[in-house]
Design an enzyme around this catalytic site. Structure first.
Site, mmCIF file in Angstrom:
data_model
loop_
_atom_site.group_PDB
_atom_site.id
_atom_site.type_symbol
_atom_site.label_atom_id
_atom_site.label_comp_id
_atom_site.label_asym_id
_atom_site.label_seq_id
_atom_site.Cartn_x
_atom_site.Cartn_y
_atom_site.Cartn_z
ATOM 1 N N ALA A 142 0.816 -1.219 0.000
ATOM 2 C CA ALA A 142 0.000 0.000 0.000
ATOM 3 C C ALA A 142 0.848 1.267 0.000
ATOM 4 C CB ALA A 142 -0.935 -0.001 1.209
ATOM 5 N N HIS A 143 2.185 1.119 -0.122
ATOM 6 C CA HIS A 143 3.061 2.290 -0.098
ATOM 7 C C HIS A 143 3.042 3.021 -1.440
ATOM 8 C CE1 HIS A 143 5.425 1.494 3.733
ATOM 9 N NE2 HIS A 143 4.641 0.443 3.606
ATOM 10 N N ASN A 224 4.930 -11.268 4.053
ATOM 11 C CA ASN A 224 4.159 -10.225 3.388
ATOM 12 C C ASN A 224 5.093 -9.193 2.766
ATOM 13 O OD1 ASN A 224 2.032 -10.749 6.071
ATOM 14 N ND2 ASN A 224 1.341 -11.026 3.975
ATOM 15 N N ALA A 225 4.836 -8.852 1.498
ATOM 16 C CA ALA A 225 5.632 -7.863 0.766
ATOM 17 C C ALA A 225 7.094 -8.280 0.642
ATOM 18 C CB ALA A 225 5.523 -6.479 1.401
ATOM 19 N N ASP A 253 -3.271 -12.090 12.227
ATOM 20 C CA ASP A 253 -4.657 -11.621 12.179
ATOM 21 C C ASP A 253 -5.588 -12.515 11.364
ATOM 22 O OD1 ASP A 253 -3.684 -11.077 9.671
ATOM 23 O OD2 ASP A 253 -4.279 -8.977 9.629
ATOM 24 N N ASP A 278 0.546 -3.961 12.796
ATOM 25 C CA ASP A 278 0.605 -3.173 11.563
ATOM 26 C C ASP A 278 -0.767 -2.553 11.282
ATOM 27 O OD1 ASP A 278 1.821 -2.003 9.391
ATOM 28 O OD2 ASP A 278 1.676 -3.762 8.092
ATOM 29 N N GLY A 317 -5.613 -3.051 4.957
ATOM 30 C CA GLY A 317 -4.889 -3.320 6.193
ATOM 31 C C GLY A 317 -5.775 -3.981 7.214
#
Length: 388
Positions: A142-143, A224-225, A253, A278, A317
């Site tokens: 999402a950056h 992740n990522a 999560d 996060d 997120g």
């Protein structure tokens, strides 16, 4: 304020329960159980479990406030204060406000307000975690890749500001394969004493080894990522089994990772596992549709812990609390609460070099949580004072 001694309690220490009183000085520090001052107040906690206060290594915001959004000093400081007062309800007594990839002007604007500090009846701000802008565009998540930098073409001082490197930043997440990244890691670690974590990266296993040699010691939201592991090319995840094993964070999560992946990874290195949320700015708010912002220019739909772009399945997120992450790890890995809380207390303190918190030892801050057997928060104390 008198000395307080909590009796009939079981303390979480190194993954085990130890039956011993916890004695707190009038100044909010843990002191020896004897001799006791004559005015000591003893409190029977009825065999309750006491854990060190939870430490949140990566959090983007809550209650509608995001650490990357700056309008003016008053509202920003108010947002940080409100969030710090909210977090003890999830067991958190110290946290690292996380700023993602933003324009350098935004870093310069917000970082001065994220210096380590204590507020009354609140979790302590432990300094900033900057997640960017030295990230791989191919793993941007999402950056905003428009604000990403190549280390070889940039200056740390120009991007963040030298005062912020000295006074505010405590952790930097970067992609170690980028040109100039290894030199940047050495400067961060050696010159400024800042911890470096690898993430949002397409790095190979060999890239990761070089980064560890340069001074990095962590992996950000593992799996992740980053490039997925392959049996002939393990990527950054392959670093977990080596002699210079880094710490690694997981988002437990049930959205970012499958529960079995969380359990498998935890069991591979329990002493190096760190749970993070996060979580984004919609944490603590009711389910519903919320407007976007500079990073996410679309309406956001919050349903439980999951936030997506309206009309799509695109994940923005999570909104999980750190206490829920602990309970998830307990369930998924089949472990007890005293084992799970290491991943939000002792392991975080070790990874970040904290010597004043994270353990229930004499000389540490009396930051702790009183828990039920299932990991539910009963009380949270900060510097020897109950705040929840």
């Amino acid at each position: 304020m008198s000395t307080i001694q909590l009796t009939n309690c079981r303390q979480c220490k190194n993954g085990k329960l130890v039956s011993t009183p916890l004695t707190i000085s009038p100044g909010g520090m843990i002191i020896p159980n004897s001799p006791l001052p004559p005015d000591t107040v003893q409190v029977d906690v009825k065999n309750a479990i006491i854990s060190p206060g939870f430490i949140e290594l990566q959090i983007n915001g809550a209650l509608g406030f995001h650490f990357a959004h700056f309008t003016d000093q008053e509202s920003y400081e108010g947002g940080v204060k409100t969030l710090a007062q909210y977090l003890p309800g999830t067991g958190v007594t110290g946290f690292y406000p996380t700023v993602p990839t933003v324009a350098k002007e935004v870093f310069h604007a917000v970082l001065p307000f994220l210096q380590p500090n204590d507020g009354p009846d609140a979790a302590a701000v432990l300094g900033a975690h900057v997640e960017g802008p030295f990230l791989a565009p191919s793993k941007k998540g999402a950056h905003n890749d428009a604000h990403m930098h190549i280390p070889a073409d940039s200056s740390l001082e120009e991007v963040y500001g030298k005062p912020n490197l000295v006074q505010s930043i405590r952790l930097v997440t970067l992609a170690p394969e980028l040109p100039g990244a290894l030199d940047l890691i050495k400067i961060l670690a050696s010159t400024y004493g800042i911890r470096v974590s690898m993430g949002h990266s397409a790095a190979t296993f060999e890239d990761g080894l070089k980064a560890l040699e340069a001074g990095a010691n962590m992996l950000t939201h593992l799996f992740n990522a980053m490039t997925a592991p392959h049996h002939r090319a393990p990527g950054l995840t392959g670093l977990m089994a080596g002699p210079d094993q880094p710490y690694f964070s997981l988002i437990a999560d049930n959205i970012h990772l499958h529960p079995r992946v969380v359990a498998m990874t935890y069991r591979s290195a329990p002493d190096h596992c760190i749970l993070i949320t996060d979580s984004i700015e919609l944490s603590g708010l009711s389910d519903g549709v919320y407007p976007g912002h500079a990073q996410i220019p679309f309406n956001q739909v919050k349903a439980g812990n999951k936030v997506t772009i309206e009309g799509t399945d695109t994940l923005i997120g999570t909104c999980i609390g750190l206490d829920e992450c602990v309970r998830n790890l307990m369930k998924w890995a089949g472990i007890k609460v005293e084992e799970a809380v290491k991943c939000v207390t002792e392991n975080v303190a070790d990874a970040m070099g904290l010597d004043d918190r994270g353990r229930l030892d004499v000389g540490k801050r009396a930051d702790f949580v009183i828990l039920k057997e299932n990991g539910t928060i009963k009380e949270t104390w900060v510097l020897g004072k109950r705040v929840v």
